[in-house]
Design a protein around this motif. Sequence first.
Motif, PDB file in Angstrom:
ATOM      1  N   SER A  98     -11.834  -5.218 -14.817  1.00  0.00           N
ATOM      2  CA  SER A  98     -12.751  -6.356 -14.858  1.00  0.00           C
ATOM      3  C   SER A  98     -13.014  -6.841 -13.437  1.00  0.00           C
ATOM      4  CB  SER A  98     -12.166  -7.500 -15.694  1.00  0.00           C
ATOM      5  OG  SER A  98     -10.963  -7.976 -15.132  1.00  0.00           O
ATOM      6  N   GLY A  99     -14.166  -7.470 -13.244  1.00  0.00           N
ATOM      7  CA  GLY A  99     -14.478  -8.045 -11.953  1.00  0.00           C
ATOM      8  C   GLY A  99     -13.664  -9.305 -11.701  1.00  0.00           C
ATOM      9  N   GLY A 100     -13.609  -9.727 -10.426  1.00  0.00           N
ATOM     10  CA  GLY A 100     -12.872 -10.939 -10.092  1.00  0.00           C
ATOM     11  C   GLY A 100     -12.212 -10.835  -8.742  1.00  0.00           C
ATOM     12  N   ASP A 101     -11.350 -11.815  -8.444  1.00  0.00           N
ATOM     13  CA  ASP A 101     -10.601 -11.835  -7.197  1.00  0.00           C
ATOM     14  C   ASP A 101      -9.273 -11.114  -7.363  1.00  0.00           C
ATOM     15  OD1 ASP A 101     -12.533 -13.290  -5.847  1.00  0.00           O
ATOM     16  OD2 ASP A 101     -11.637 -15.228  -6.355  1.00  0.00           O
ATOM     17  N   TYR A 102      -8.920 -10.300  -6.366  1.00  0.00           N
ATOM     18  CA  TYR A 102      -7.660  -9.570  -6.364  1.00  0.00           C
ATOM     19  C   TYR A 102      -7.004  -9.716  -4.994  1.00  0.00           C
ATOM     20  CZ  TYR A 102      -9.269  -7.565 -10.713  1.00  0.00           C
ATOM     21  OH  TYR A 102      -9.710  -7.407 -12.004  1.00  0.00           O
ATOM     22  N   THR A 103      -5.663  -9.662  -4.974  1.00  0.00           N
ATOM     23  CA  THR A 103      -4.916  -9.907  -3.749  1.00  0.00           C
ATOM     24  C   THR A 103      -3.927  -8.782  -3.484  1.00  0.00           C
ATOM     25  OG1 THR A 103      -5.079 -12.311  -4.012  1.00  0.00           O
ATOM     26  CG2 THR A 103      -3.336 -11.489  -2.574  1.00  0.00           C
ATOM     27  N   ILE A 104      -3.914  -8.284  -2.250  1.00  0.00           N
ATOM     28  CA  ILE A 104      -2.920  -7.319  -1.797  1.00  0.00           C
ATOM     29  C   ILE A 104      -1.919  -8.070  -0.920  1.00  0.00           C
ATOM     30  CG2 ILE A 104      -2.500  -5.251  -0.416  1.00  0.00           C
ATOM     31  CD1 ILE A 104      -5.297  -4.290  -1.187  1.00  0.00           C
ATOM     32  N   SER A 105      -0.641  -7.904  -1.218  1.00  0.00           N
ATOM     33  CA  SER A 105       0.374  -8.664  -0.493  1.00  0.00           C
ATOM     34  C   SER A 105       1.643  -7.831  -0.331  1.00  0.00           C
ATOM     35  CB  SER A 105       0.703  -9.966  -1.238  1.00  0.00           C
ATOM     36  OG  SER A 105       1.164  -9.693  -2.550  1.00  0.00           O
ATOM     37  N   ILE A 106       2.444  -8.219   0.662  1.00  0.00           N
ATOM     38  CA  ILE A 106       3.788  -7.670   0.815  1.00  0.00           C
ATOM     39  C   ILE A 106       4.719  -8.428  -0.125  1.00  0.00           C
ATOM     40  CG2 ILE A 106       5.756  -7.441   2.378  1.00  0.00           C
ATOM     41  CD1 ILE A 106       3.815  -7.165   4.689  1.00  0.00           C
ATOM     42  N   VAL A 107       5.468  -7.710  -0.938  1.00  0.00           N
ATOM     43  CA  VAL A 107       6.479  -8.326  -1.784  1.00  0.00           C
ATOM     44  C   VAL A 107       7.777  -8.490  -0.997  1.00  0.00           C
ATOM     45  CG1 VAL A 107       7.810  -8.115  -3.917  1.00  0.00           C
ATOM     46  CG2 VAL A 107       5.439  -7.330  -3.847  1.00  0.00           C
ATOM     47  N   LEU A 108       8.152  -7.423  -0.296  1.00  0.00           N
ATOM     48  CA  LEU A 108       9.398  -7.396   0.463  1.00  0.00           C
ATOM     49  C   LEU A 108       9.302  -6.233   1.432  1.00  0.00           C
ATOM     50  CD1 LEU A 108      12.166  -8.909   0.433  1.00  0.00           C
ATOM     51  CD2 LEU A 108      12.996  -7.122  -1.099  1.00  0.00           C
ATOM     52  N   GLU A 109       9.860  -6.391   2.640  1.00  0.00           N
ATOM     53  CA  GLU A 109       9.804  -5.270   3.582  1.00  0.00           C
ATOM     54  C   GLU A 109      10.982  -5.300   4.545  1.00  0.00           C
ATOM     55  OE1 GLU A 109       9.188  -5.563   6.988  1.00  0.00           O
ATOM     56  OE2 GLU A 109       8.340  -7.565   7.183  1.00  0.00           O
ATOM     57  N   TYR A 110      11.426  -4.102   4.898  1.00  0.00           N
ATOM     58  CA  TYR A 110      12.506  -3.897   5.858  1.00  0.00           C
ATOM     59  C   TYR A 110      12.030  -2.910   6.928  1.00  0.00           C
ATOM     60  CZ  TYR A 110      15.432  -6.111   2.317  1.00  0.00           C
ATOM     61  OH  TYR A 110      15.966  -6.994   1.408  1.00  0.00           O
ATOM     62  N   ILE A 111      10.868  -3.226   7.502  1.00  0.00           N
ATOM     63  CA  ILE A 111      10.277  -2.389   8.541  1.00  0.00           C
ATOM     64  C   ILE A 111      10.642  -2.972   9.901  1.00  0.00           C
ATOM     65  CG2 ILE A 111       8.115  -1.505   9.499  1.00  0.00           C
ATOM     66  CD1 ILE A 111       8.838  -0.306   6.794  1.00  0.00           C
ATOM     67  N   ASP A 112      10.982  -2.097  10.847  1.00  0.00           N
ATOM     68  CA  ASP A 112      11.273  -2.519  12.212  1.00  0.00           C
ATOM     69  C   ASP A 112      10.200  -3.506  12.676  1.00  0.00           C
ATOM     70  OD1 ASP A 112      11.483  -2.722  15.005  1.00  0.00           O
ATOM     71  OD2 ASP A 112      12.139  -0.642  15.232  1.00  0.00           O
ATOM     72  N   PRO A 113      10.587  -4.723  13.102  1.00  0.00           N
ATOM     73  CA  PRO A 113       9.577  -5.726  13.468  1.00  0.00           C
ATOM     74  C   PRO A 113       8.712  -5.353  14.659  1.00  0.00           C
ATOM     75  CG  PRO A 113      11.788  -6.476  14.035  1.00  0.00           C
ATOM     76  CD  PRO A 113      11.955  -5.257  13.187  1.00  0.00           C
ATOM     77  N   THR A 114       9.069  -4.293  15.395  1.00  0.00           N
ATOM     78  CA  THR A 114       8.191  -3.850  16.481  1.00  0.00           C
ATOM     79  C   THR A 114       7.005  -3.042  15.964  1.00  0.00           C
ATOM     80  OG1 THR A 114       9.519  -1.857  16.876  1.00  0.00           O
ATOM     81  CG2 THR A 114      10.082  -3.822  18.151  1.00  0.00           C
ATOM     82  N   PHE A 115       6.945  -2.800  14.659  1.00  0.00           N
ATOM     83  CA  PHE A 115       5.785  -2.168  14.030  1.00  0.00           C
ATOM     84  C   PHE A 115       5.001  -3.219  13.249  1.00  0.00           C
ATOM     85  CE2 PHE A 115       8.253   1.567  14.898  1.00  0.00           C
ATOM     86  CZ  PHE A 115       7.313   2.577  15.075  1.00  0.00           C
TER      87      PHE A 115
END
Length: 396
Positions: free
Chosen positions: A254-271
């Motif tokens: 269906s049409g509408g607003d959708y959101t992409i988000s980070i749930v949780l991450e353990y990526i090196d903060p220099t990236f």
Amino acid sequence: FTNDIITFEYDSSQNPSAYVQVPNTTFMEVGKGYFIRSGSDSGVITRTFAGTLNNGNIDVPIYYNSITDKANLLGNPYASAIDWKKVYEDNSDVLEGTIYYWSQSMVGATNNAGDYKSYNYGTGSAEPGITEFIGAGSGFFVKSLQAGTATFKNSHKVTGNNDQFLRSDENTDDGKSWFRLSGSMGYSPILLGFIPGATDGYESMYDATFISEGATIEFYSLMGLGKYEIQGRAELCPQDKPKEEIPLGFEVTSGGDYTISIVLEYIDPTFDILLEDKTLNITTDLRQSDYTFNVPSPIEDHDRFLLHYDYNAALGTDDIQLNINEVHAYFVGDQLHTNSGNLEPKTIQLFDVVGKEVINTKYDKKLSTKGIRNGLYVVKYSYENSNNISKKVIKR
């Protein structure tokens, strides 16, 4: 089986495989999975099982019809939980590395294709909180590499099934990042992990194909022409692998607003973790904010979004000294206490094990958690220049 329940099996011995309703006179086969639901839309049905508990090796036939028809529905045959990693290690000659199990979210006879949850041997779960442990009496789908036999063994049994995060001080989630696409009709999660031993090509030990076709919201990473809800890739490295681009695909009904988000991450903060919307020519730092977009009607799109992991040399200089080992979090009654080390965060967030945000506020060394249930949580500290650190903590 009795007349007040309706039972189906997934018959992989047919070619093509098919869901088949099982007569009530049928005896359940040990090690085989079944779909069982009440014959009515209300009430609770209780069953008592009597007899000798299953023990020792239990062999189950595995079928392979084609590259697109290789799913088999199995069931934990023991009166205790079993460890998928141990099962896979003993059956990796016939099975791929991912299990898919059902987590009912709808009431009544209606089902949602997005209710399949997955766990991959090498990379982990498509969303936080899903473990490798399969409860007693639980069914689960696997995919086969070839026809043959899978064997359940006593050595696969475990006592308890929810404390794997506490077995050592090593953070086994390092290099992993979970995302979701959400809208008014629900959400769809994915996991991207940069795992020691993984490559950027397909390996069933590290990658899990997307199976929730027909869900109201579908979200997946792309590798070639394949859709994946879990991808394990070679480790990021400032010298050898300073950039990574991963295309993302989605389909909504269906049409509408959708959101992409980070749930949780353990990526090196220099990236940096950046989302590029090629349609609107917008790039968003997902550590700083979620990205919301609109589609006017149902759509499937594999060309709009690119996820970038880019090494930020400015964050690798000596003026930023973040050390996860200097950050400590613990509960004292209904307060969350923090020792933040040599740098003070800007904000603090608290997530439960399924990634739901419980607290989001300005950083404080003592934070009230009154009314929050006991259990496992993730504390996320956000610093200047998009850096962040996450720690697991238990409230008892």
